[in-house]
Design a protein around this motif. Structure first.
Motif, PDB file in Angstrom:
ATOM      1  N   GLY A 335       0.812  -1.211   0.000  1.00  0.00           N
ATOM      2  CA  GLY A 335       0.000   0.000   0.000  1.00  0.00           C
ATOM      3  C   GLY A 335       0.847   1.263   0.000  1.00  0.00           C
ATOM      4  N   ARG A 336       1.890   1.295   0.836  1.00  0.00           N
ATOM      5  CA  ARG A 336       2.769   2.475   0.892  1.00  0.00           C
ATOM      6  C   ARG A 336       3.468   2.696  -0.445  1.00  0.00           C
ATOM      7  NH1 ARG A 336       4.006   0.239   5.999  1.00  0.00           N
ATOM      8  NH2 ARG A 336       5.938  -0.666   5.160  1.00  0.00           N
ATOM      9  N   ALA A 337       3.954   1.612  -1.024  1.00  0.00           N
ATOM     10  CA  ALA A 337       4.641   1.722  -2.319  1.00  0.00           C
ATOM     11  C   ALA A 337       3.681   2.187  -3.405  1.00  0.00           C
ATOM     12  CB  ALA A 337       5.265   0.378  -2.692  1.00  0.00           C
ATOM     13  N   ALA A 338       2.462   1.647  -3.400  1.00  0.00           N
ATOM     14  CA  ALA A 338       1.482   2.014  -4.421  1.00  0.00           C
ATOM     15  C   ALA A 338       1.096   3.484  -4.318  1.00  0.00           C
ATOM     16  CB  ALA A 338       0.242   1.127  -4.297  1.00  0.00           C
ATOM     17  N   VAL A 339       0.904   3.965  -3.089  1.00  0.00           N
ATOM     18  CA  VAL A 339       0.554   5.375  -2.892  1.00  0.00           C
ATOM     19  C   VAL A 339       1.711   6.278  -3.328  1.00  0.00           C
ATOM     20  CG1 VAL A 339       0.120   7.128  -1.129  1.00  0.00           C
ATOM     21  CG2 VAL A 339      -1.136   4.974  -1.084  1.00  0.00           C
ATOM     22  N   HIS A 340       2.943   5.879  -3.013  1.00  0.00           N
ATOM     23  CA  HIS A 340       4.132   6.644  -3.421  1.00  0.00           C
ATOM     24  C   HIS A 340       4.180   6.780  -4.944  1.00  0.00           C
ATOM     25  CE1 HIS A 340       8.289   8.044  -3.548  1.00  0.00           C
ATOM     26  NE2 HIS A 340       8.572   7.053  -4.395  1.00  0.00           N
ATOM     27  N   LEU A 341       3.934   5.701  -5.639  1.00  0.00           N
ATOM     28  CA  LEU A 341       3.992   5.716  -7.111  1.00  0.00           C
ATOM     29  C   LEU A 341       2.800   6.452  -7.703  1.00  0.00           C
ATOM     30  CD1 LEU A 341       5.110   1.999  -7.536  1.00  0.00           C
ATOM     31  CD2 LEU A 341       6.518   4.021  -8.004  1.00  0.00           C
ATOM     32  N   LEU A 342       1.631   6.243  -7.120  1.00  0.00           N
ATOM     33  CA  LEU A 342       0.430   6.894  -7.643  1.00  0.00           C
ATOM     34  C   LEU A 342       0.534   8.407  -7.513  1.00  0.00           C
ATOM     35  CD1 LEU A 342      -2.408   6.485  -8.860  1.00  0.00           C
ATOM     36  CD2 LEU A 342      -3.299   6.477  -6.515  1.00  0.00           C
ATOM     37  N   GLY A 343       1.150   8.870  -6.429  1.00  0.00           N
ATOM     38  CA  GLY A 343       1.315  10.309  -6.256  1.00  0.00           C
ATOM     39  C   GLY A 343       2.079  10.942  -7.403  1.00  0.00           C
ATOM     40  N   GLN A 449      12.930   4.868  -3.294  1.00  0.00           N
ATOM     41  CA  GLN A 449      12.968   6.312  -3.107  1.00  0.00           C
ATOM     42  C   GLN A 449      13.463   7.046  -4.345  1.00  0.00           C
ATOM     43  OE1 GLN A 449      11.568   8.009  -0.559  1.00  0.00           O
ATOM     44  NE2 GLN A 449      10.879   5.929  -0.093  1.00  0.00           N
ATOM     45  N   ASP A 450      14.336   6.386  -5.103  1.00  0.00           N
ATOM     46  CA  ASP A 450      14.865   7.025  -6.310  1.00  0.00           C
ATOM     47  C   ASP A 450      14.169   6.531  -7.579  1.00  0.00           C
ATOM     48  OD1 ASP A 450      16.750   8.520  -4.877  1.00  0.00           O
ATOM     49  OD2 ASP A 450      18.116   6.805  -4.801  1.00  0.00           O
ATOM     50  N   ILE A 451      13.074   5.819  -7.406  1.00  0.00           N
ATOM     51  CA  ILE A 451      12.288   5.357  -8.556  1.00  0.00           C
ATOM     52  C   ILE A 451      11.307   6.456  -8.944  1.00  0.00           C
ATOM     53  CG2 ILE A 451      10.580   3.696  -9.381  1.00  0.00           C
ATOM     54  CD1 ILE A 451      13.230   2.395  -9.106  1.00  0.00           C
ATOM     55  N   GLY A 452      11.298   6.815 -10.200  1.00  0.00           N
ATOM     56  CA  GLY A 452      10.350   7.816 -10.684  1.00  0.00           C
ATOM     57  C   GLY A 452       9.474   7.239 -11.776  1.00  0.00           C
ATOM     58  N   ILE A 453       8.237   7.674 -11.840  1.00  0.00           N
ATOM     59  CA  ILE A 453       7.344   7.224 -12.897  1.00  0.00           C
ATOM     60  C   ILE A 453       6.461   8.387 -13.324  1.00  0.00           C
ATOM     61  CG2 ILE A 453       5.608   6.335 -11.267  1.00  0.00           C
ATOM     62  CD1 ILE A 453       5.045   4.139 -13.430  1.00  0.00           C
ATOM     63  N   VAL A 454       6.268   8.508 -14.619  1.00  0.00           N
ATOM     64  CA  VAL A 454       5.415   9.557 -15.170  1.00  0.00           C
ATOM     65  C   VAL A 454       4.507   8.952 -16.224  1.00  0.00           C
ATOM     66  CG1 VAL A 454       7.063  11.429 -14.754  1.00  0.00           C
ATOM     67  CG2 VAL A 454       7.125  10.175 -16.930  1.00  0.00           C
ATOM     68  N   ALA A 455       3.387   9.602 -16.427  1.00  0.00           N
ATOM     69  CA  ALA A 455       2.497   9.242 -17.531  1.00  0.00           C
ATOM     70  C   ALA A 455       2.991   9.957 -18.775  1.00  0.00           C
ATOM     71  CB  ALA A 455       1.059   9.650 -17.213  1.00  0.00           C
ATOM     72  N   THR A 466      11.730   5.479 -14.287  1.00  0.00           N
ATOM     73  CA  THR A 466      13.149   5.834 -14.245  1.00  0.00           C
ATOM     74  C   THR A 466      13.773   5.321 -12.946  1.00  0.00           C
ATOM     75  OG1 THR A 466      12.663   7.858 -15.489  1.00  0.00           O
ATOM     76  CG2 THR A 466      14.799   7.725 -14.406  1.00  0.00           C
ATOM     77  N   PHE A 467      14.963   4.712 -13.068  1.00  0.00           N
ATOM     78  CA  PHE A 467      15.664   4.247 -11.865  1.00  0.00           C
ATOM     79  C   PHE A 467      17.123   4.685 -11.949  1.00  0.00           C
ATOM     80  CE2 PHE A 467      15.325   0.903 -15.031  1.00  0.00           C
ATOM     81  CZ  PHE A 467      16.640   0.488 -15.211  1.00  0.00           C
ATOM     82  N   ARG A 468      17.765   4.796 -10.813  1.00  0.00           N
ATOM     83  CA  ARG A 468      19.125   5.317 -10.745  1.00  0.00           C
ATOM     84  C   ARG A 468      20.115   4.291 -11.290  1.00  0.00           C
ATOM     85  NH1 ARG A 468      18.210   3.620  -5.410  1.00  0.00           N
ATOM     86  NH2 ARG A 468      19.784   2.088  -4.687  1.00  0.00           N
ATOM     87  N   SER A 469      21.242   4.771 -11.697  1.00  0.00           N
ATOM     88  CA  SER A 469      22.305   3.895 -12.154  1.00  0.00           C
ATOM     89  C   SER A 469      22.732   2.962 -11.015  1.00  0.00           C
ATOM     90  CB  SER A 469      23.504   4.738 -12.610  1.00  0.00           C
ATOM     91  OG  SER A 469      24.580   3.909 -12.982  1.00  0.00           O
TER      92      SER A 469
END
Length: 503
Positions: A335-343, A449-455, A466-469
């Protein structure tokens, strides 16, 4: 909500549609306007349980008038609920698509037990505060609700497919009224309601209350005829007197009793037969007509949904998860991970809408593994089935189906959700949940924490993660699952791309 906020509830009943407009004053709901129209949608169901075009049109016409009264309201100020007729109607979506456009607000088709809960809330809030154990009865057009409760808490709830419209059509065809018809109708009602004998027997309650519809009409008639010991009180003697008066009239259209309006005449016999059966079966000597009803419960439910700790849906989710022994630690991390990504996928969404979406995905995460109690193989299918078929307090049938679809789609092929591919919000929630499950697959707190996602901006819909090297080297199993996820999304109109950030 702020003092002075206007609220509205729409009740799409089987016999009548109702609109209640109120104002919030220091935490209390103060009535402003009340509108009721006899639509009699319940008698528009054919043998195949399909609503006739005429019945749908009557409903649309009424909602158009209600919609005019709701001009200027926001979605958070209005709750519209539909009951037994639309629970039964096979073509309800055909009606609802147009109805929601006309009204201007979503319409929730609620389960029988949820209807019972809201009825009790409406009744309890309009009665003096008391610790008495209450029995509440509501006889509608096609269903009858029974509730046991104390204070504001409904403890036992049930809904039976029996009501004034259905019983009048079946046992008083063409409006013919006779002693024998009443006898048969009451016996048939008791056969349906026998199931209530144990749970609702006389030793379980101290006072009986009746809400809305049939009971309100009967109370009015007895009051005007002087056949009641006190205002709003219905007795067995009063019911006997009213039955005798109806039988004497011989036909519904020939009823001439003060207090029975023309629109009530075609359905009063069926409703009275059901009420007499309830009195006999449960040993009721007298019943007090209560002014609270379903629409009032819907208004108070709007207030409760403002805060997570007062939203009955949150506690219902916890009870359901506990019932199936879901792994609460795993559900919380997903749930925490899903909310982090959905935000990240809802960057410009209004606060209230974003919070509602986050709450929704947290609930899906809390319940996504409940099917494991049945079988680990295809557990997501079992989880979805449970959600689609459970009566969960606070939720409409549509809300439960949405949760079911998210849970069904949190793993496996995506084509099973093809009908939802055009729903942008759902697809963003689904992406966030699927990725959260992947990141938490080892049942440990994930490094995201360093994972990013965009539409993606388009033209084709999709997402870029996007993920860090060095992240993929540090978490090779998760990276493998992400590559598999890319392949899964390639089989849909949506897509998922993976990008490693520059060092």
């Amino acid at each position: 909500m702020q003092t002075g906020t206007r609220l509205a509830a729409v009740d799409l009943g089987s016999n009548s549609f109702r609109l209640e407009i109120a104002r919030l004053e220091l935490g209390q709901i103060q009535p402003m306007e009340y509108h009721k129209e006899t639509v009699r949608q319940g008698n528009g169901l054919d043998a195949d349980r399909r609503l006739s075009q005429e019945a749908m049109q009557r409903g649309w016409n009424c909602l158009a008038r209600f919609g005019e009264r709701l001009a200027g309201f926001t979605p958070g100020q209005v709750r519209a609920v539909a009951t037994q007729t639309l629970r039964e109607a096979r073509n309800r979506e055909e009606f609802l698509v147009v109805a929601q456009q006309i009204l201007g607000f979503p319409i929730d088709v609620i389960s029988g037990r949820e209807e019972a809960r809201l009825i009790y809330q409406g009744v309890a809030h309009l009665l003096p505060q008391s610790d008495e154990k209450r029995l509440v009865i509501d006889i509608g057009g096609r269903s009858t609700e029974m509730i046991l409760g104390q204070g504001y808490a409904a403890e036992t709830m049930e809904s039976y497919r029996i009501g004034s419209v259905a019983w009048s059509m079946r046992y008083f065809p063409d409006g013919a009224l006779s002693t024998r018809s009443f006898e048969i109708a009451e016996i048939a009602a008791k056969a349906v309601l026998d199931d209530a004998l144990t749970a609702y027997s006389r030793n379980h309650w101290e006072a009986a209350y009746g809400s809305s519809g049939t009971i309100g009409a009967v109370a009015d008639v007895l009051q005007q005829a002087g056949r009641t010991p006190a205002e709003g009180v219905i007795t067995r003697e009063g019911l006997d007197w009213l039955r005798d008066r109806l039988v004497k009239a011989q036909r519904a259209d020939a009823i001439r009793i003060e207090g029975i309006k023309d629109e009530r005449k075609p359905v009063i016999a069926g409703g009275l037969a059901v009420l007499r059966a309830v009195f006999d079966l449960l040993g009721i000597d007298s019943m007090q007509h209560a002014h609270g009803a379903l629409r009032h419960g819907a208004l108070y439910d709007l207030l409760d949904r403002e805060e997570n700790h007062t939203d009955v849906r949150s506690s219902s989710i916890e009870r359901l998860a506990s019932k199936f022994n879901a792994d609460s630690a795993q559900a919380s991390r997903v749930g925490r991970a899903a909310v982090h990504l959905l935000g990240q996928l809802l960057p410009r969404t209004k606060k209230a809408e974003r919070q509602a979406s986050e709450r929704h995905i947290e609930w899906a995460a809390r319940l996504h593994e409940i099917g494991s109690r049945i079988s680990h193989a295809d557990y997501h299918k079992h989880s979805a089935y449970i959600l689609d078929n459970a009566d969960v307090p606070g939720f409409s049938m549509h809300e439960m189906h949405d949760l079911s679809q998210l849970v069904l789609g949190h793993r496996g092929k995506l084509r099973k959700l093809e009908t939802r591919f055009g729903d942008e919000l759902f697809m963003r929630q689904l992406m966030a949940l699927r990725l959260a499950v992947i990141f938490c697959h080892a049942r440990q707190d994930p490094d995201i924490q360093d994972i990013g996602i965009v539409a993606d901006p388009g033209p084709a819909p999709g997402f870029t993660l996007t993920f860090r090297s060095g992240w993929a080297d540090a978490w090779p199993q998760s990276a493998h699952l992400l590559r598999e996820e890319v392949l899964a999304w390639q089989k849909t109109p949506w897509g998922l791309g993976l990008v490693q950030a520059a060092r």
